[in-house]
Scaffold this motif. Structure first.
Motif, PDB file in Angstrom:
ATOM      1  N   SER A  21     -55.482  43.380  -9.806  1.00  0.00           N
ATOM      2  CA  SER A  21     -55.083  43.923 -11.097  1.00  0.00           C
ATOM      3  C   SER A  21     -54.296  45.205 -10.893  1.00  0.00           C
ATOM      4  N   CYS A  22     -53.363  45.459 -11.783  1.00  0.00           N
ATOM      5  CA  CYS A  22     -52.558  46.678 -11.733  1.00  0.00           C
ATOM      6  C   CYS A  22     -52.406  47.201 -13.154  1.00  0.00           C
ATOM      7  N   VAL A  23     -52.642  48.482 -13.298  1.00  0.00           N
ATOM      8  CA  VAL A  23     -52.489  49.142 -14.592  1.00  0.00           C
ATOM      9  C   VAL A  23     -51.471  50.259 -14.460  1.00  0.00           C
ATOM     10  N   ASN A  24     -50.574  50.340 -15.431  1.00  0.00           N
ATOM     11  CA  ASN A  24     -49.664  51.478 -15.516  1.00  0.00           C
ATOM     12  C   ASN A  24     -50.296  52.519 -16.432  1.00  0.00           C
ATOM     13  N   PHE A  25     -50.802  53.594 -15.803  1.00  0.00           N
ATOM     14  CA  PHE A  25     -51.438  54.646 -16.577  1.00  0.00           C
ATOM     15  C   PHE A  25     -50.426  55.662 -17.089  1.00  0.00           C
ATOM     16  N   GLY A  26     -49.156  55.450 -16.727  1.00  0.00           N
ATOM     17  CA  GLY A  26     -48.132  56.361 -17.195  1.00  0.00           C
ATOM     18  C   GLY A  26     -47.740  56.056 -18.626  1.00  0.00           C
ATOM     19  N   ARG A  27     -46.697  56.726 -19.081  1.00  0.00           N
ATOM     20  CA  ARG A  27     -46.267  56.524 -20.447  1.00  0.00           C
ATOM     21  C   ARG A  27     -45.692  55.133 -20.625  1.00  0.00           C
ATOM     22  N   SER A  28     -45.836  54.612 -21.778  1.00  0.00           N
ATOM     23  CA  SER A  28     -45.334  53.272 -22.080  1.00  0.00           C
ATOM     24  C   SER A  28     -43.877  53.362 -22.504  1.00  0.00           C
ATOM     25  N   PHE A  29     -43.062  52.509 -21.953  1.00  0.00           N
ATOM     26  CA  PHE A  29     -41.665  52.426 -22.374  1.00  0.00           C
ATOM     27  C   PHE A  29     -41.182  51.024 -22.083  1.00  0.00           C
ATOM     28  N   SER A  30     -39.911  50.812 -22.269  1.00  0.00           N
ATOM     29  CA  SER A  30     -39.363  49.480 -22.068  1.00  0.00           C
ATOM     30  C   SER A  30     -39.365  49.139 -20.577  1.00  0.00           C
ATOM     31  N   VAL A  31     -40.114  48.115 -20.219  1.00  0.00           N
ATOM     32  CA  VAL A  31     -40.249  47.691 -18.830  1.00  0.00           C
ATOM     33  C   VAL A  31     -39.433  46.427 -18.614  1.00  0.00           C
ATOM     34  N   ASP A  32     -38.585  46.457 -17.583  1.00  0.00           N
ATOM     35  CA  ASP A  32     -37.775  45.287 -17.281  1.00  0.00           C
ATOM     36  C   ASP A  32     -38.555  44.227 -16.513  1.00  0.00           C
ATOM     37  N   ALA A  33     -39.453  44.676 -15.642  1.00  0.00           N
ATOM     38  CA  ALA A  33     -40.203  43.718 -14.826  1.00  0.00           C
ATOM     39  C   ALA A  33     -41.445  44.379 -14.260  1.00  0.00           C
ATOM     40  N   MET A  34     -42.458  43.580 -14.062  1.00  0.00           N
ATOM     41  CA  MET A  34     -43.661  44.000 -13.329  1.00  0.00           C
ATOM     42  C   MET A  34     -44.057  42.866 -12.401  1.00  0.00           C
ATOM     43  N   GLY A  35     -44.734  43.236 -11.343  1.00  0.00           N
ATOM     44  CA  GLY A  35     -45.154  42.175 -10.434  1.00  0.00           C
ATOM     45  C   GLY A  35     -45.799  42.698  -9.181  1.00  0.00           C
ATOM     46  N   TRP A  36     -45.734  41.865  -8.146  1.00  0.00           N
ATOM     47  CA  TRP A  36     -46.406  42.156  -6.885  1.00  0.00           C
ATOM     48  C   TRP A  36     -45.496  41.820  -5.708  1.00  0.00           C
ATOM     49  N   TYR A  37     -45.533  42.702  -4.718  1.00  0.00           N
ATOM     50  CA  TYR A  37     -44.941  42.462  -3.419  1.00  0.00           C
ATOM     51  C   TYR A  37     -46.035  42.674  -2.375  1.00  0.00           C
ATOM     52  N   ARG A  38     -45.765  42.233  -1.159  1.00  0.00           N
ATOM     53  CA  ARG A  38     -46.725  42.465  -0.086  1.00  0.00           C
ATOM     54  C   ARG A  38     -46.012  42.773   1.216  1.00  0.00           C
ATOM     55  N   GLN A  39     -46.749  43.451   2.091  1.00  0.00           N
ATOM     56  CA  GLN A  39     -46.193  43.778   3.404  1.00  0.00           C
ATOM     57  C   GLN A  39     -47.273  43.613   4.454  1.00  0.00           C
ATOM     58  N   ALA A  40     -47.001  42.722   5.395  1.00  0.00           N
ATOM     59  CA  ALA A  40     -47.901  42.505   6.523  1.00  0.00           C
ATOM     60  C   ALA A  40     -47.462  43.392   7.683  1.00  0.00           C
ATOM     61  N   ARG A  68     -50.200  28.349  -5.472  1.00  0.00           N
ATOM     62  CA  ARG A  68     -51.514  28.925  -5.112  1.00  0.00           C
ATOM     63  C   ARG A  68     -51.812  30.205  -5.892  1.00  0.00           C
ATOM     64  N   PHE A  69     -50.776  30.973  -6.196  1.00  0.00           N
ATOM     65  CA  PHE A  69     -50.944  32.247  -6.895  1.00  0.00           C
ATOM     66  C   PHE A  69     -50.415  32.116  -8.320  1.00  0.00           C
ATOM     67  N   THR A  70     -51.059  32.873  -9.226  1.00  0.00           N
ATOM     68  CA  THR A  70     -50.623  32.894 -10.619  1.00  0.00           C
ATOM     69  C   THR A  70     -50.558  34.338 -11.099  1.00  0.00           C
ATOM     70  N   ILE A  71     -49.426  34.716 -11.657  1.00  0.00           N
ATOM     71  CA  ILE A  71     -49.242  36.064 -12.179  1.00  0.00           C
ATOM     72  C   ILE A  71     -49.373  36.033 -13.696  1.00  0.00           C
ATOM     73  N   SER A  72     -49.946  37.111 -14.233  1.00  0.00           N
ATOM     74  CA  SER A  72     -50.036  37.234 -15.684  1.00  0.00           C
ATOM     75  C   SER A  72     -49.826  38.694 -16.064  1.00  0.00           C
ATOM     76  N   ARG A  73     -49.201  38.888 -17.195  1.00  0.00           N
ATOM     77  CA  ARG A  73     -48.854  40.244 -17.627  1.00  0.00           C
ATOM     78  C   ARG A  73     -49.298  40.429 -19.078  1.00  0.00           C
ATOM     79  N   ASP A  74     -49.861  41.603 -19.344  1.00  0.00           N
ATOM     80  CA  ASP A  74     -50.266  41.957 -20.699  1.00  0.00           C
ATOM     81  C   ASP A  74     -49.488  43.195 -21.103  1.00  0.00           C
ATOM     82  N   ASN A  75     -48.496  43.026 -21.943  1.00  0.00           N
ATOM     83  CA  ASN A  75     -47.630  44.151 -22.313  1.00  0.00           C
ATOM     84  C   ASN A  75     -48.380  45.198 -23.129  1.00  0.00           C
ATOM     85  N   ASP A  76     -49.319  44.755 -23.947  1.00  0.00           N
ATOM     86  CA  ASP A  76     -50.068  45.712 -24.782  1.00  0.00           C
ATOM     87  C   ASP A  76     -50.946  46.620 -23.926  1.00  0.00           C
TER      88      ASP A  76
END
Length: 117
Positions: A21-40, A68-76
């Protein structure tokens, strides 16, 4: 300001599941994209999954996690989650939350996911 905080990483056996899970605790504004990357270790950072804003959100998965993976986003709630199933040892990496807004990229500090064989 953007302040991304990830949670949910850990150690799991191959074939198991984890939810990040990831939460943006910063100010809310227009977001173009959210998601996940990884680095091994010793590898470049790679796409896991992103949700791009639009009339209908567009989801993009990295080839290695499709099915195998599923992403979900809650704008509110300013959150983006990643459900990871059928985990493999090669999924072991630090997973970073990602947010793009006004042509700027923001990253969380990362959460470690380790899959044992």
């Amino acid at each position: 300001q953007v302040h991304l905080v990830e949670s949910g990483g850990g150690l799991v056996q191959a074939g198991g599941s984890l939810r990040l899970s990831c939460v943006n605790f910063g100010r809310s504004f227009s977001v173009d994209a959210m998601g996940w990357y990884r680095q091994a270790p010793g590898k470049q950072r790679e796409l896991v999954a992103t949700v791009t804003s639009g009339d209908s959100d567009r989801i993009n998965y990295g080839d290695s996690v499709k099915g195998r993976f599923t992403i979900s986003r809650d704008n509110d709630k300013n959150t983006v989650d990643l459900e990871m199933n059928s985990l493999k040892p090669e999924d072991t990496a630090v997973y970073y939350c990602y947010l793009r807004a006004y042509d700027l990229d923001y990253w969380g500090q990362g959460t470690q996911v380790t899959v044992s064989s």
